[in-house]
Design a protein around this motif. Structure first.
Motif, short mmCIF file in Angstrom:
data_model
loop_
_atom_site.label_atom_id
_atom_site.label_comp_id
_atom_site.label_asym_id
_atom_site.label_seq_id
_atom_site.Cartn_x
_atom_site.Cartn_y
_atom_site.Cartn_z
N GLY A 32 37.42 122.94 87.88
CA GLY A 32 36.39 121.91 87.92
C GLY A 32 36.97 120.51 87.80
N GLY A 33 36.08 119.55 87.65
CA GLY A 33 36.49 118.16 87.56
C GLY A 33 36.21 117.42 88.85
N MET A 34 36.97 116.35 89.09
CA MET A 34 36.74 115.50 90.24
C MET A 34 36.92 116.24 91.56
N VAL A 35 36.05 115.90 92.53
CA VAL A 35 36.11 116.46 93.88
C VAL A 35 36.16 115.30 94.87
N ILE A 36 37.08 115.39 95.81
CA ILE A 36 37.15 114.43 96.91
C ILE A 36 37.18 115.22 98.21
N ARG A 37 36.32 114.84 99.14
CA ARG A 37 36.23 115.51 100.43
C ARG A 37 36.29 114.48 101.54
N VAL A 56 10.02 108.89 110.89
CA VAL A 56 8.83 108.18 111.35
C VAL A 56 9.13 107.53 112.70
N VAL A 57 8.26 107.81 113.68
CA VAL A 57 8.37 107.22 115.01
C VAL A 57 7.05 106.53 115.36
N ALA A 58 7.08 105.69 116.38
CA ALA A 58 5.87 105.01 116.83
C ALA A 58 5.15 105.87 117.86
N ASP A 59 3.85 106.07 117.66
CA ASP A 59 3.01 106.80 118.60
C ASP A 59 1.77 105.94 118.86
N LYS A 60 1.74 105.28 120.02
CA LYS A 60 0.64 104.36 120.38
C LYS A 60 0.45 103.29 119.30
N GLY A 61 1.57 102.77 118.79
CA GLY A 61 1.53 101.70 117.80
C GLY A 61 1.29 102.16 116.38
N GLN A 62 1.15 103.47 116.17
CA GLN A 62 0.89 104.02 114.83
C GLN A 62 2.09 104.86 114.38
N PRO A 63 2.37 104.86 113.07
CA PRO A 63 3.46 105.70 112.57
C PRO A 63 3.11 107.19 112.68
N LYS A 64 4.05 107.95 113.16
CA LYS A 64 3.88 109.40 113.27
C LYS A 64 5.21 110.05 112.89
N ARG A 65 5.15 111.12 112.14
CA ARG A 65 6.37 111.83 111.72
C ARG A 65 6.81 112.80 112.79
N GLY A 66 8.12 112.79 113.03
CA GLY A 66 8.72 113.73 113.97
C GLY A 66 9.68 114.64 113.23
N PHE A 67 9.52 115.94 113.36
CA PHE A 67 10.35 116.94 112.71
C PHE A 67 11.38 117.44 113.71
N ASN A 68 12.66 117.47 113.31
CA ASN A 68 13.72 117.95 114.20
C ASN A 68 14.77 118.73 113.43
N LEU A 69 15.45 119.59 114.15
CA LEU A 69 16.62 120.31 113.63
C LEU A 69 17.84 119.80 114.38
N ASN A 70 18.92 119.61 113.65
CA ASN A 70 20.16 119.12 114.23
C ASN A 70 21.29 120.01 113.73
N ALA A 71 21.98 120.69 114.63
CA ALA A 71 23.11 121.54 114.24
C ALA A 71 24.25 120.67 113.76
N ASN A 72 24.99 121.13 112.78
CA ASN A 72 26.15 120.37 112.32
C ASN A 72 27.32 121.30 112.01
N PHE A 73 28.49 120.73 112.08
CA PHE A 73 29.74 121.44 111.82
C PHE A 73 30.59 120.55 110.94
N ASN A 74 31.53 121.12 110.26
CA ASN A 74 32.49 120.29 109.53
C ASN A 74 33.82 121.01 109.41
N ILE A 75 34.85 120.21 109.49
CA ILE A 75 36.21 120.68 109.24
C ILE A 75 36.92 119.53 108.53
N GLY A 76 37.54 119.86 107.40
CA GLY A 76 38.15 118.78 106.65
C GLY A 76 39.01 119.24 105.50
N TYR A 77 39.31 118.28 104.66
CA TYR A 77 40.16 118.46 103.49
C TYR A 77 39.33 118.24 102.24
N ARG A 78 39.63 119.04 101.20
CA ARG A 78 38.98 118.88 99.90
C ARG A 78 40.02 119.00 98.80
N TYR A 79 39.96 118.05 97.86
CA TYR A 79 40.75 118.13 96.64
C TYR A 79 39.78 118.54 95.54
#
Length: 155
Positions: free
Chosen positions: A125-130, A97-120
């Motif tokens: 199965g069972g507990m997962v920690i990332r 939600v963003v302001a447009d002339k003092g009124q709430p208006k929804r803004g749709f966006n795409l955001n690229a993401n990457f990840n590199i990490g560790y996982r136990y």
């Protein structure tokens, strides 16, 4: 319990296909709940898909119930048995939600993401920690450094 069965040298190992986890920071913003599903499991290699849901603000700038919505989606490659390297790429779909002339208006966006990490995560199965480095490209314009920490359960 849904599980794959792997056979190696006459030894069968049950492999968890699903993971539910809470992530602090990461590709869902400040916090998200996520579901993952393994699509491919070959020896110590896994490929999975992830989808989640998050919010930044529950109320908009007029103090009305009007939550921001973030949907992180990613594909990850994991390598390892109990201790894994995780590398992924995806999108965070935002409806903010963003302001447009003092009124709430929804803004749709795409955001690229990457990840590199560790996982136990035990194969069965069972507990997962990332934890990992999870940078994103906000609106495909601004590179942002970010990190995340997750805890959950594989089944």
């Amino acid at each position: 319990m849904m599980a794959y069965t792997l056979a190696a040298q006459h030894e069968e190992v049950s492999c968890a296909k699903n993971v539910l986890y809470l992530e602090g920071l990461g590709i869902g913003g400040f916090g998200s709940i996520n579901y993952e599903r393994n699509f491919i499991v070959v020896n110590a290699h896994q490929i999975n898909g992830r989808i989640g849901i998050s919010t930044l603000n529950i109320r908009d700038f007029t103090n009305q119930l009007n939550p921001d919505i973030i949907v992180p989606i990613a594909v990850n490659w994991l390598y390892g048995n109990r201790h894994k390297i995780e590398i992924g790429i995806g999108q965070a779909i935002t409806n903010i939600v963003v302001a447009d002339k003092g009124q709430p208006k929804r803004g749709f966006n795409l955001n690229a993401n990457f990840n590199i990490g560790y996982r136990y995560q035990k194969t069965s199965g069972g507990m997962v920690i990332r934890c990992g480095y999870t940078p994103f490209i906000e609106h495909y314009k601004n590179y942002k450094h970010w990190a995340g920490l997750s805890i959950g359960y594989a089944f």
